[in-house]
Each structure stands twice: as structure tokens, then as C-alpha cells.
Scaffold this motif. Structure first.
Motif, mmCIF file in Angstrom:
data_model
loop_
_atom_site.group_PDB
_atom_site.id
_atom_site.type_symbol
_atom_site.label_atom_id
_atom_site.label_comp_id
_atom_site.label_asym_id
_atom_site.label_seq_id
_atom_site.Cartn_x
_atom_site.Cartn_y
_atom_site.Cartn_z
ATOM 1 N N SER A 87 0.797 -1.379 0.025
ATOM 2 C CA SER A 87 0.559 0.015 0.025
ATOM 3 C C SER A 87 0.786 1.525 0.029
ATOM 4 N N ALA B 52 -6.764 3.510 4.170
ATOM 5 C CA ALA B 52 -7.357 3.710 2.736
ATOM 6 C C ALA B 52 -8.308 2.074 2.779
ATOM 7 N N ILE C 6 -9.600 -0.265 0.595
ATOM 8 C CA ILE C 6 -9.546 -1.036 -1.157
ATOM 9 C C ILE C 6 -11.067 -1.746 -1.746
ATOM 10 N N ARG D 50 -8.850 -2.755 3.916
ATOM 11 C CA ARG D 50 -8.038 -2.111 4.371
ATOM 12 C C ARG D 50 -7.167 -2.825 4.337
ATOM 13 N N VAL E 204 -0.212 -6.145 0.037
ATOM 14 C CA VAL E 204 -1.842 -6.323 -0.659
ATOM 15 C C VAL E 204 -1.834 -7.559 -0.992
ATOM 16 N N ASP F 192 -7.258 -0.134 -6.521
ATOM 17 C CA ASP F 192 -8.032 1.076 -6.167
ATOM 18 C C ASP F 192 -8.911 0.942 -4.839
ATOM 19 N N TYR F 193 -7.684 2.684 -3.841
ATOM 20 C CA TYR F 193 -8.085 3.385 -2.473
ATOM 21 C C TYR F 193 -9.418 4.237 -2.249
ATOM 22 N N ASP F 194 -9.648 4.132 -1.835
ATOM 23 C CA ASP F 194 -10.618 4.931 -1.382
ATOM 24 C C ASP F 194 -9.753 5.440 -0.103
ATOM 25 N N PRO F 195 -8.987 6.746 0.189
ATOM 26 C CA PRO F 195 -8.436 7.013 0.831
ATOM 27 C C PRO F 195 -9.212 6.967 2.794
#
Lengths: 272, 153, 825
Positions: free
Chosen positions: C43, C48, C50, C126, C134, C158-161
Motif C-alpha cells: 500500500s 484506505a 481497498i 482495508r 496487498v 484502487d484505494y478510497d483514502p
């Protein structure tokens, strides 16, 4: 830890090196000792597609007394510069500074030309070359030209060299004033300078006080006006824009510049 | 690309990627695993070998750059009859190693240092080793080993 | 004359010095032919969700065997979930000793916190720290390693911080939870903060003429073994073989058995040469579990070696405690009360639970006879690299705190810090001594240690030199720093250690030890013990460790336990072999056992007074038949031992720049009888260097977003030879009563004593300017900032200066800020 893939080209002469760099353009970088470039490539911070190895180009490693100046071939290793009897005699500031670059293994490989062309303001030699008012000789497809050190270092990793130009020689005038001083402030012996100072007479070069190596202009003016080391050094940080990072804040670097310039000037006036 | 490097007196030919590092050629192609990799920023010196007689960090030399050159690694340091080099002997006598991982690079760095400066002071030894990290020994006995080896010069 | 106590150079060295060691990445064994290389995708964000992983581009590349993610794990459990604190996995008959060892030591690797704080093998939903693994890319062929790095860049995640929680203050605020189901970022609490609290005793400092409060930082450091983590695994014919750079192969096997739902008998773990561990290689990490899992899943051998940059962010870090200290006493120098309130940053996964600050609390009082001691701790998770043991594991923190507190107290009452120590150390007639924080010290001569080191250092001359330089306003000042310490070794004494000793019919012997040296020289030391006990020459003794097929039961090397437990086991095994040999020899000679003597000088048995009857070990072992003479033992200690010592550090401080030079370091480190001074000194040297490094130079730094700033060896100031002096070691040996060798542990002592001595020296250098404290590391800028703050007339730092003596803003609470300065009542 492994560079991104690239094509390795070996130049057998300056002409061949220039032909190769013209052929490959932006995608190509020259490889001298490799100790500025390869570390960046191993972290993939630099990913040239072509490396033109200058290691076998003859005639670019020399230290010659040319009367008014000493000429140093761009591929001369730091170790040679450090131990050259001629330089120890005529340009002890340069010999000494070369002995401070990296560690012994690095000095066996790194070259003066490679270090200068890399244009890192935290390197030791650019500030020294500045303080010594050297002239850098570059060869390109359209011929040879001379670049004053003051014009050579432009910004972070940016020099006056065109992408298709090769640094071939550094001409360092023999100093008018013998006194010199060198201060390299680090946390550990192996570190880059947090701040460094190179003094030759009244010329003061600064390491890591801005995006490019620079002269301490206000200090030099004060010295020319008859000020002593302490008074002149108090102005050392003027006109600088030092970085702030894990090794020091800008304010601390400015303070260090003042102290180290004073010490370097004192070294210079104290004599050998 | 093809390279030929004389390693410990033997010619080693290898067909490697252009980007191959000398240290990997030594370890993987020449099968000489004493030389270790300890970092990726040319900091630790564990990969130190002699290239044409001088200490270099083999992780920061391309195999291509070393083509045609002579390399000496730890494995090539002792005499043909197995007699240890004075630096090796001194490390043994002075307990200059613990886990041994930094040792090959440390030994080669000192071999080079003592060639260039046969009678160093303690400060000169320490400065000469600034490019070699050790985590186990605190450097104390490595310095003693260097000074002991120097007495044989 | 016994060989014990004499200087013996190492038997390990000739091989290491000529051929080099064989570390995991050096293995060229046939079982690993055709191995694929494993490269982890990690990461880039500290915190974040995932939301997707696209491995298609990577999988499409030539030479790629597989790209594995948590999706491919199916229902395989997370490794930490099966840590020994929970029930043993089904079908796994993990050896009871191993389980006990793992449970009780706490230092025994990842675990014991499962539940909501579980650390997965590969991050699934996460990520919680930069560098968290990861995905796993497997590449083959001779260029496998090179290709692995290329291909890993093609895995698209793809990460959502999420907001990054950096620093324990941010963690304690609870604004962002790393593990929402846990309901809190506090993973463990103890002492006065157990069950919420705090329940501090308001009357603790009643009657103290002087009370000093200070919040100090014991900063995060990185272990930096020269060998990074590495592993190799092959699954064949229902058996998994794993080579790992570990401090205990047996524990690694327990972890693998749990994680992969295998019977331990189906797993063999081998620790080849290991290039340093320092606590960070206890057991194995999730990457090694992943490598083993990948080998089983793909049927191909798998090899892995991380880069140093990966190591700096993904191998565990050490220390990282904030201490709110209060020390109280009287102006005559007597310390009456001490409180330490600890916040332990555990990083993203609280692997150790409350173990480290529990040890800190236990050792809080140090060498002092303080009547009233109160401790409290909280463990707070943050979006940073997980914390685990690092040389000293909780005790350097305790010592640094109390030694700083004692110096602060000394400064407040205007007394020489040596004198304050003399007045307060536990006196020799009080042993065994139980401190007010619950530690039961076995033996100690603290005043002697202090007096000895002060004399060796020439303390009075140093003070005179200091006075001279202060008088002349020398820009280079000297500082003299003291530390008197006691530390706990073999904290898991009851887990013991194993030894199997076999004397063969050719007269040679083999020791199979449960200890697992990675530089400590056990092969030399155990051979010395055998020679001493049995008279078999050292060069006839082979020592083997670190292979679960050969040594299924063992605990490993950490916690400074190996000599007192592993050595005692060898000693015990030798005793049993001797008894057996006596019995066999008596039969051979038709004599009474009592009439037989063993001459350990010649290794010969004979009937007393009758040399004609002399028998060799070879003869007796041959007669014994079967395996020869064999003893298979376990030695369990009753409880931990407590080595102690005193350090004096001398520094020079350039007051114009703040740069500190460490010019002398003098130590007494008393761990009882010294079996081999060469080995003991080496351990002390290494410990001193790491201890000084923390005081002067090293710090792991994250920015406010959780990005690591010191993530390689150019940026992390790992100490080199140019920053250290040669050390002056003084011998002192005070035995323990707790094992037959009388020995305590020495491995971590140097670190524990050195850090506070050096930090105190830096502060001492500037004490005449009014400086009372500087947090570690005492970098040039921190020191210079302290100097200018103390001398308002000198040039002022600009507003961007970091505070020299206070934790960063991220770490301070309002209460801490308020309690910053010493005050008197």
C-alpha cells in the motif's frame, strides 16, 4: 532496487557518445561513474530508456597543469582528484572536497564530471567549482563551448548542459589568494551536507542552501569592503533559499550557513 | 548482453540483462554468494568487492560497466592454499564479526583501505569505514581488526 | 583449568570469513530449483479502503506464474488469529512447550491479540499502513527477481483514502478508528488505566518537598538488521519446508501450522545463517506466511527477499512510547515517589498487546529503592508500521524514563546526579528485592557498579574539565551522562530451553540446541560448555540449531535468555551424559560407579588411581550402542534474572551548531560469570552502539499523512563507525542463584544502559545554560534549539523550528502541555 529496463550503449569515443545521444534524444542519459545516476535509477526515480556508458571513452581522465589553470578531465574519479599531488599543491580546496564526497567506495567510481553534470545542490563539488570560478567545457553536435561555473548550475538537477552535450573538461584557475576553507556539516560521516561551505580567498560557495549551489554574495561583498570573517559571515544567508527537511529547517540552515562560513573564512585566513 | 569478468582469477562469462547489477552477476551467475545485499541506496557497503583492485559497491556498478575488469570477492581473498589474508585473520582474532552479514563487504573495504593507507590511525579507519554499516558489533572490534591487520604491513 | 571464563575466538568464524555465511537468499539447494520469485505489492497509503484490485495487466506479462491477493485466500484464516493464545488449530498437535513458550513470553512473535485487531496475511478490505502487503506477484525464470519488480508496478489497486491517524494523540482522540468493530483505538491498557481508569493515587507525592513533572518521548527506531527479511518455501509430498530468516524456527512452525491449517508435523522450518534480528525476527511475519501459502497453492517452490526500502516500512519498528513522568522527593536527595504514565504507539496492528509497556511498567523503578511507584499504560493503534520487540523490548524505555527523571530531580534540587543515584540505589543487603512496581530482583550490587564506572571514567577529572570549559565559555562544552540500570532477562524463564547432546562412537559430540544464534556465538559457547563438562575438545563438538526436523522443541534466541536457559540446558545434558557414561564405563571396567573419575583435561574415564583402566569417550559411546550416549533435556528457569550496570557517556557539544560528538563511553555491565569474555564484550559493544544511536541520531519519522520519511538507509540515520568511539568496558560479575551456571543475560544490557547515559550527557553539557531536557534523538537542530531557548540573547530560531524538548504537536495532549515544566511544591 532494480532499475527499470533500459538499453545499454557503450561509447568508445566522445564522437560516438555524441552520436548516440543525438540518436536517442530525451530517452538517453550519460553514465560516467554511475554514483549519482544509478542510485536514482535503482529507486526508479529516474527511468532513462538508454544509458550511454562513457566508462571506456579514452582521454577524459587527466589532471594537467596548464599554467594559469589546472585542467581536469570530466571522467576523472574523485579518488584521483583527492590524491593528485598537483591539486593538493595548487588547488587544495578541490582536492580536499573530493575526499569528502560519499565514502571511499563511492570515490573510487564517482567522477567529477558526473557529479557536476548531475546538478545536485547538496553535492560538495558544485559549490567548490563555483567558489573557484571554474570554467566547464562542453562538447555537443555543434562543437565545443565554455560555460562559466556561475552560469552552469541553474536549478535542482538542472545545468546549462543541453541534453545532447557532454561535459568534457573542467578548467580551474589557480587561485590568486592561497587561503581556503571547507566545512561540511552532517549528522553522520556518510551523509550529504546539511549545509556546506567552500571558501577560496574571498569567494564563498554554499552547499545545500538553495535549489542550485550558489555564492554567498553579501558575504563576499562585505569581505571585499574589508569586513572580517565574523562580520562578513553574518550575511551568509542573504539571498539563499535553503530547503527544510528531516535534517534541518530553513531557519536552522541559515544559522548554520552563518557559522560555517565564518569557520571556513577563519580556516582560510589561518593558512595551512 | 554478454559480459566477461575475471572473478577471483577465473573468467566468468554471462549473458545478462543490460540493467543487471554486478552484485547479481557475482551472486547468481558466478555463484559467489558471500557478497551480500543490505540496502538499495548505496549506503550499507555489504556488497563491497574489489574492482581492478579498488573497493566499490557492487550494487551500484552495472555488470556491463565491469565487463573486461577484474573483480575480487571475499571468496577470492585467501591464498590458494587456504591461508587467510591478514584482514581475515585479524577479524577472527579480534571478534570483528557476529552475524557475518556485513563481513564480506567490510573485509573487502578494509583490504582496499589498507592498500591505500597501510598504517591508518583509528580515526582514519573509522572514516574509511563510513560506507560500511554493521549492526551487531558496534564497530569496536572491526576497528581493532583493522589496526591489527595493519601491523602486518 | 576450566576453559570457561577464558577468551576463545569463535568456531563460527572461519567459514563466515572465507566462504561467507549462507543466508536465505544464498540457498542453492536442489529443493528450490525452479523456484519462482515473490514480490509484494504494498500500500502507498497509510489508511484506505481497498475498493478494487486489477491484476490482469500483471498476469498477462511473460514469466508471471500468478498474482495472488486476499481474494485467493478464500477462507484461510489470518495468521495472527491462530496465535497460541487461542485454542490450538484443529488437527494440530503443536508441542505443548512451544505453545507455552509462545503464550508466556509474549515476545514470541505475532499475536496474541486477535479478534478485531487481527492482522491479515494480505490486506483485504482495508490498508492501515504504508507498506502493508496487498498482493503477491510470482515470477519465474533467471530474471525472476528483476521481472518481479517490473510486474508488481502493473498491479492496479484502487484505494478510497481514509484519514490517517499518526501519533498517539490523534489515536487517543478516537476521531478515526482503525478497527471500527473494536470501538476504540486503545488496544490494551494497564496499571492505573486498566479498565478505563485513570485511577491515579492523588496522594502519591504527599510529603515530597520537590516534585518534577515532564513529558518525554522515547522515539520510534528501526532495527535495521543488515540482512533484510527473506524466506523460501516448497510444498512436496504433503510436507511444507520453509527456510526463514528467523530467531526461532520452532515458533515459526507453530505460526505456519495455525495460519495454513496444517499439522506441525507436516511442516519443517529451517533457519540458516541469519543476518541479525534484534527482536524483529522473532517468529515470522505475514509475508513469510504468504510465501509458504503460495508455495502450497501453486505447487512451485517460492523464494522471497525484500528490498531495504520495504524492510524500513514493513518490518516492525521498536520503542515509540510517550512518558508522562512525575518524580518526587526531598531536598536531601531521597526519592520518595515516581509515576510513569505510558502511551505506547503500537502501529497499525497491536501485535504485542500490552506486553511492551507491561515490561516498562515492571521495570519502572530501575535500580532505585523508591517506596511509592505508580504506573499506567495505554496501547494506541496508528496508521504506521507495527511495533514489536527491538533490543531491550520495553526495558530501554523504562530505564530511559527513570534515568531522565532522576537527572531532572537532581537538577531541581541542585545535586550531583551521581550523588542522587548513590543515595537511592537498592543497597546490596536487600536482595532478593521486590520493587514497588512488582519486579523481584535476584542479585545486584548497584552502588558498586556506579562507583566502579565512575572511577574508570575518571569522573572527578571530567567534572573538572567541564568546569574549566564552562568558566572559559568554550564553544565546545562537554557533558557527562550517567545511567545506572537493571534489566530483566529470560522474562519467559519458565518456557525454558532444550538441548540434546550425543557423544558418538568416534568420540565426537553433537549438541542440538533450541537456541537460535544469529551472531551471538552459541556454537562456540556451547562447545566450551561441553569441553568443560566432558573433556571433549571444542573442535570435536558440533552444534546444530534452527531445524525443526532435528530440534522439534525449542524456544529460540531473544530476551537475552540463551546462555542462562540454553546454556544451562547444555550443561544439564552434559551432566546426564556423564551419568550415563559412568554407568556404562563401570560395566566395562567391572568397577563401582563411585570409583570412576573423568579427567576433563584429557577426556578419559578411569578407575581412580589406576590409569591402565583409562577409557575414551569413543570407547564408552561405542559400548553404549544405539545412538551412543544421548541426553535430551529441557531446562526451565524458575523466574527471570536481573543483570545490571552503570554507564558513563562523555559527549562534546558544539554550542554554535548543536552537533554532538560521542567521545567516550565507559560501562559496567554485570550479567554474572562471563563464559567467554570475547562474546560478552561483543554483545556489549553492539548494544552500546544501538543505544547511543537512539540517543543521538536515529528516528523513524512519518509525516501527517502517514507517509514514511525515513524509509531507506540514506534517510534513516543508522549509526556508522564515524559517530562512535571505542568503548571502555569494565568487568564485574555478580552471579545469580537461579541457574547452575550463575549467569544472567547480556545481549540487551548495553542498549539499555547506553541510551540514557548518552541522552543525559547531552543535557548535562548544557545544564549550566538552564537546559533541563532534550528529547531524543538529540539532533544538532534539537540541541541548538535548546541552547537558543535557554539563552534568549543568542540568535533566535525561526518560527519553523521543531521543539527540542517536547513531543511533536501530534503527540501532546493539553494536559501534557500544561505539565511541561518542573515545579516545586
Amino acid at each position: 532496487m532494480i532499475p527499470a529496463p533500459f538499453s545499454y550503449q557503450r561509447a568508445g569515443s566522445v564522437e560516438e557518445a555524441l552520436d548516440l545521444v543525438t540518436e536517442h534524444g530525451d530517452e538517453a542519459k550519460f553514465l560516467a561513474g554511475g554514483h549519482s545516476l544509478l542510485p536514482l535509477m535503482k529507486l526508479r526515480l529516474a527511468t532513462p530508456e538508454v544509458l550511454i556508458d562513457l566508462g571506456r571513452v579514452p582521454g577524459l581522465s587527466y589532471i594537467e597543469d596548464r599554467g594559469g589553470h589546472v585542467a581536469i578531465g570530466a571522467l576523472t574519479r574523485h579518488r584521483e582528484v583527492e590524491t593528485s599531488g598537483l591539486l593538493v599543491r595548487e588547488l587544495p580546496l578541490l582536492a580536499h572536497a573530493a575526499g569528502q564526497v560519499g565514502d571511499p567506495q563511492v570515490r573510487h567510481r564517482g567522477t567529477i564530471g558526473g557529479s557536476l553534470a548531475h546538478g545536485d545542490p547538496a553535492s560538495d563539488l558544485p559549490a567548490v567549482i563555483l567558489a573557484l570560478d571554474a570554467t566547464l567545457v562542453a562538447r555537443g553536435p555543434s562543437g565545443e563551448r565554455e560555460i562559466a561555473a556561475g552560469d552552469f548550475f541553474q536549478s535542482l538537477f538542472e545545468t546549462a548542459l543541453a541534453p545532447d552535450e557532454l561535459l568534457t573538461e573542467i578548467r580551474v584557475p589557480k587561485p590568486a589568494t592561497a587561503g581556503w576553507g571547507f566545512q561540511k556539516f552532517t549528522k553522520r560521516g556518510i551523509d550529504w551536507a546539511i549545509v556546506g561551505v567552500a571558501v577560496q580567498g574571498h569567494s564563498v560557495g554554499l552547499v545545500n542552501m538553495g535549489p542550485a549551489p550558489l555564492r554567498a554574495g553579501a558575504t563576499e561583498e562585505a569581505l571585499a569592503g574589508g569586513a572580517g570573517p565574523r562580520e562578513a559571515a553574518a550575511l551568509a544567508a542573504e539571498g539563499t533559499s535553503p530547503p527544510g527537511d528531516n535534517n534541518g529547517s530553513p531557519g536552522y540552515r541559515e544559522h548554520l550557513a552563518r557559522v560555517l562560513v565564518r569557520r571556513a573564512l577563519e580556516q582560510a585566513t589561518a593558512g595551512p | 548482453m554478454k559480459v566477461t569478468i575475471t572473478v577471483n582469477g577465473q573468467e566468468v562469462g554471462a549473458d545478462v540483462e543490460d540493467r543487471a547489477l554486478l552484485v547479481h552477476l557475482l551472486r547468481d551467475n558466478a555463484g559467489l554468494t558471500a557478497t551480500n545485499i543490505g540496502c538499495d541506496t548505496t549506503s550499507c557497503g555489504a556488497c563491497t568487492v574489489l574492482l581492478d583492485g579498488e573497493s566499490v559497491k557492487s550494487c551500484t556498478v552495472l555488470a556491463a560497466q565491469a565487463d573486461g575488469a577484474e573483480v575480487t570477492t571475499l571468496e577470492g581473498l585467501a591464498g590458494a592454499d587456504g591461508t587467510m589474508h591478514p584482514v581475515q585473520r585479524a577479524f577472527h582474532a579480534e571478534h570483528g564479526l557476529q552475524c557475518g552479514f556485513c563481513t564480506p563487504g567490510m573485509v573487502m573495504a578494509l583490504v582496499s583501505l589498507l592498500r591505500e593507507n597501510p598504517h591508518p590511525t583509528e580515526d582514519e579507519v573509522r572514516a574509511g569505514l563510513e560506507g560500511n554499516l554493521c549492526r551487531c558489533t558496534g564497530y569496536h572490534n572491526i576497528v581493532r581488526a583493522a589496526l591489527t591487520a595493519a601491523t602486518e604491513n | 583449568m576450566s576453559i570457561l571464563g577464558t577468551r576463545v575466538v569463535r568456531t563460527e568464524d572461519p567459514r563466515l570469513l572465507t566462504a561467507g555465511g549462507t543466508y536465505v537468499d544464498d540457498l542453492r539447494v536442489p529443493e528450490l530449483d525452479g523456484a519462482v520469485q515473490a514480490t509484494f505489492v504494498r500500500s502507498p497509503l497509510a489508511h484506505a479502503l481497498i475498493t478494487g484490485i486489477d491484476t490482469s495487466a500483471a498476469r498477462g506479462e511473460p514469466g508471471v506464474l500468478a498474482v495472488l491477493t486476499a481474494q485467493d485466500l478464500g477462507s484461510a484464516p489470518a495468521p495472527e488469529n491462530e496465535a497460541p493464545e487461542n485454542e490450538a488449530p484443529e488437527n494440530a498437535e503443536a508441542d505443548e512447550a512451544e505453545l507455552v513458550a509462545a503464550e508466556e513470553s509474549g515476545e514470541a512473535g505475532p499475536g496474541p491479540l486477535g479478534g478485531p485487531f487481527t492482522e491479515p496475511m494480505l490486506a483485504g478490505g482495508r490498508v492501515r499502513f504504508v507498506g502493508e502487503p496487498v498482493a503477491l506477484v510470482l515470477t519465474g525464470g533467471p530474471a525472476g527477481r528483476y521481472r518481479g519488480e517490473d510486474v508488481s508496478e502493473l498491479v492496479s489497486v484502487d484505494y478510497d483514502p481514509l484519514p490517517a491517524v499518526v501519533g498517539t494523540a490523534a489515536s487517543l482522540s478516537g476521531d478515526t478508528l482503525l478497527f471500527p468493530p473494536a470501538g476504540s483505538n486503545v488496544a490494551a491498557a494497564g496499571g492505573a488505566r486498566k479498565d478505563g481508569g485513570p485511577a491515579f493515587d492523588d496522594s502519591l507525592f504527599a510529603g515530597c518537598e520537590v516534585v518534577v513533572e515532564r513529558t518525554i518521548v522515547n522515539q520510534r527506531v528501526a532495527p535495521v538488521p543488515l540482512e533484510v527479511r527473506a524466506a523460501a518455501a516448497v510444498w512436496r509430498d504433503g510436507k511444507l519446508t520453509v527456510w526463514a530468516s528467523t530467531q526461532n524456527a520452532q515458533l515459526a512452525r507453530v505460526i505456519l501450522a495455525g495460519a495454513l491449517q496444517l499439522d506441525p508435523s507436516a511442516i519443517r522450518v529451517i533457519a540458516p545463517d541469519v543476518g541479525g534480528g534484534f527482536g524483529a525476527k522473532i517468529g515470522i511475519d505475514r509475508e513469510t506466511v504468504a510465501v509458504a501459502w503460495a508455495a502450497r497453492k501453486t505447487g512451485r517452490p517460492v523464494r522471497w527477499v525484500e528490498t531495504r526500502s520495504e524492510n524500513m516500512v514493513a518490518m516492525t519498528h521498536g520503542r515509540d512510547q510517550v512518558h508522562s513522568l512525575t518524580i518526587g522527593g526531598n531536598r536531601d536527595g531521597r526519592i520518595l515517589a515516581y509515576r510513569i504514565d505510558i502511551v505506547q504507539d503500537s502501529g497499525a496492528y497491536p501485535r504485542m498487546g500490552g506486553f511492551l509497556p507491561t515490561l516498562t511498567s515492571l521495570m519502572a523503578a530501575g535500580v532505585y529503592d523508591i517506596p511509592r511507584v505508580e504506573t499506567a499504560f495505554r496501547v494506541a493503534v496508528t496508521n504506521t508500521t507495527p511495533i514489536a520487540p527491538y533490543r531491550g523490548a520495553g526495558r530501554p524505555e523504562a530505564t530511559a524514563a527513570i534515568e531522565r527523571a532522576v537527572d531532572l530531580f537532581a537538577a531541581e534540587i541542585g545535586m550531583d546526579p551521581a550523588e542522587v543515584r548513590r543515595l537511592n540505589v537498592v543497597s546490596p543487603d536487600k536482595f532478593p528485592f521486590t520493587t514497588a512496581s512488582g519486579a523481584e530482583y535476584d542479585t545486584g550490587r548497584y552502588a558498586d557498579a556506579l562507583a566502579t564506572v565512575l572511577e574508570a571514567a575518571g569522573y572527578d577529572s571530567l567534572r573538572a574539565e567541564q568546569a574549566k570549559r564552562r568558566e572559559s565559555d568554550d564553544p565546545v562544552q562537554i557533558g557527562i551522562g550517567l545511567a545506572t540500570y537493571v534489566e530483566i532477562t529470560a522474562v519467559d524463564a519458565q518456557a525454558g530451553e532444550t538441548a540434546r547432546l550425543a557423544v558418538h562412537d568416534d568420540g565426537t559430540a553433537t549438541v542440538y540446541t533450541g537456541s537460535s544464534a544469529h551472531g551471538q556465538g552459541h556454537h562456540t559457547a556451547w562447545a566450551m560448555l561441553v569441553q568443560d563438562e566432558l573433556g571433549i575438545p571444542m573442535d570435536q563438538v558440533t552444534v546444530i540449531h534452527g531445524d525443526t526436523d532435528l530440534i522439534p522443541v525449542g524456544v529460540g534466541t531473544f530476551a537475552s535468555r540463551s546462555l542462562q536457559l540454553g546454556g544451562s540446558a547444555v550443561h544439564k545434558a552434559a551432566g546426564e551424559v556423564k551419568d550415563e557414561a559412568r554407568r556404562v564405563a563401570a560395566g566395562m571396567l567391572e568397577a563401582a560407579e563411585d570409583d570412576l573419575d573423568l579427567d576433563t583435561g584429557t577426556g578419559r574415564w578411569q578407575v581412580r588411581g589406576d590409569p591402565e583402566t583409562a577409557l575414551s569417550w569413543a570407547q564408552i559411546a561405542g559400548q553404549a550402542g544405539g545412538d551412543g550416549l544421548v541426553a535430551n533435556v529441557e531446562f526451565k528457569g524458575d523466574r527471570a534474572t536481573f543483570p545490571f550496570g552503570a554507564h558513563v557517556a562523555v559527549v562534546e557539544v558544539d554550542t554554535e551548531t548543536g552537533k554532538v560528538r560521542h567521545v567516550r563511553h565507559v560501562t559496567v555491565d554485570d550479567a554474572g560469570p562471563v563464559l567467554n569474555p570475547v562474546l560478552a564484550e561483543g554483545q556489549r559493544h553492539g548494544g552500546i552502539a544501538q543505544g547511543a544511536a537512539q540517543a543521538l541520531l536515529e528516528e523513524v519519522v512519518f509525516d501527517a499523512d502517514g507517509n514514511p520519511i525515513t524509509s531507506n538507509l540514506a534517510d534513516y540515520a543508522a549509526i556508522t563507525a564515524t559517530e562512535l568511539p571505542s568503548f571502555e568496558l569494565v568487568a564485574m560479575e555478580t552471579p545469580t542463584t537461579l541457574n547452575p551456571l550463575g549467569v544472567k543475560g547480556i545481549g540487551e544490557a548495553g542498549t539499555i544502559g547506553a541510551t540514557p547515559a548518552v541522552q543525559n550527557a547531552v543535557v548535562d553539557a548544557l545544564a549550566h545554560l538552564g537546559v533541563r531536557h532534550i528529547d531524543m534523538p538529540t539532533t544538532p537542530e534539537r540541541v541548538w534549539t535548546a541552547i537558543t531557548a535557554a539563552q534568549p540573547s543568542a540568535s533566535q530560531p525561526s518560527a519553523s523550528q521543531p521543539s527540542a524538548s517536547q513531543p511533536s504537536a501530534a503527540q501532546q495532549t493539553g494536559a501534557q502541555k500544561a505539565a511541561q515544566n518542573g515545579r516545586t511544591q
